[in-house]
Design an enzyme around this catalytic site. Sequence first.
Site, short mmCIF file in Angstrom:
data_model
loop_
_atom_site.label_atom_id
_atom_site.label_comp_id
_atom_site.label_asym_id
_atom_site.label_seq_id
_atom_site.Cartn_x
_atom_site.Cartn_y
_atom_site.Cartn_z
N ASP A 203 -15.42 -10.30 -3.08
CA ASP A 203 -14.74 -9.22 -3.07
C ASP A 203 -14.08 -8.96 -1.79
OD1 ASP A 203 -14.57 -6.37 -4.66
OD2 ASP A 203 -14.65 -5.98 -2.46
N ILE A 204 -12.74 -8.45 -2.02
CA ILE A 204 -12.14 -8.20 -0.69
C ILE A 204 -12.36 -7.05 -0.18
CG2 ILE A 204 -9.60 -8.16 0.29
CD1 ILE A 204 -8.38 -9.69 -2.11
N ASN A 211 -3.72 -2.00 -0.08
CA ASN A 211 -2.61 -1.22 -1.02
C ASN A 211 -1.99 -0.23 -0.46
OD1 ASN A 211 -2.62 -3.27 -3.19
ND2 ASN A 211 -4.51 -2.28 -4.04
N ASP A 220 -0.62 -7.61 -4.02
CA ASP A 220 -0.67 -8.66 -5.26
C ASP A 220 -0.61 -9.98 -4.36
OD1 ASP A 220 -0.99 -6.98 -7.06
OD2 ASP A 220 1.18 -6.79 -7.71
N GLU A 246 -9.94 -6.63 -7.43
CA GLU A 246 -10.10 -7.91 -6.02
C GLU A 246 -11.39 -8.41 -6.34
OE1 GLU A 246 -11.50 -3.67 -4.84
OE2 GLU A 246 -10.07 -4.23 -6.01
#
Length: 326
Positions: A203-204, A211, A220, A246
């Site tokens: 997971d980021i 964003n 993206d 993500e």
Amino acid sequence: MDERLQYAPCGYVSITHEGIVIDVNQTFLAIMGYSRANLVDNHFESIMSTANKLIFHTYFYPFINLNGHVEEMFLSLKDHKGLAIPFLLNGRRFEKEGVEIIDCILMQMGKRIDYEVEIRTAKRQIEEAYWEKDQALVKLEQLHMEIEQKQQELMELNANLVKLSVTDKLTGLKNRRFFEEKLEDQMILYSQTGQPFSLYIVDIDHFKKVNDTWGHPMGDSVLAKLAEVLQSHVRKGDIVARYGGEEFVLILPNMDAAESKIRAEELRLTVASSTWETGQITVSIGIATFIQMDSDITLLKKADLALYASKENGRNRVTHFTDMNK
């Protein structure tokens, strides 16, 4: 016309490419009860019902234009009393003195012949559908063109759906559906061989901030680049997929808990040391190694809990489910 052809044991009609009758033998005239004046210089379709006109346009002309001939085409023609007479039609195209002509041989069919199921069903459906719309003849050609267009659109859509069914459009990785199928395959292999395998959920960290600060297009771009990093890091036979948002998932066959932690740490460092347009990007990783009592649901739950622990303990770290109690 040759005398023998005039009284051949089958009907003979010669038409132009546009469908105008230019010659007909006596056998066909006798079957149908017409004179030559009734047919010659008139359109062949003038003795067809609406349904048979559609069949003629749908099959006869495309096959003649593509192959130069048509074989065993079922067709009903109206005699002088308006009764439908069934025929099998064979046609062949040729040129005479620079003019394209289509010769048609028509064999009258007996009433008791058992037609193939597909032909009978198609004929009945066409006649039922278009008999009720006999007063809308002007719109039939337009309707036919619209159907062809929709069929082409449907074919293109189906081709795209086949591709999209296992591929994530943004990253080019396999998608969740593909991952779930491969996870099931891996569990079956485990039951047969006992070969261990591990699962990562990646997971980021602080992706919402990316964003919010840089906009979704840049978000993206980060997802697409991370997909490239993951692909470059795995071994042949490993499965990398986008799980959603993500989150990414990796299935690592023949990898026990100890090795999975080492390789996950290498992956974490690779991501952290890569160059990103948004500044440093890090990931948190949760790991679970499959054991005999696990199912796909419990394995994912363990990896998700391990990921949650990585997030809670400061992010940018690796946690294996077995180390959580420690």
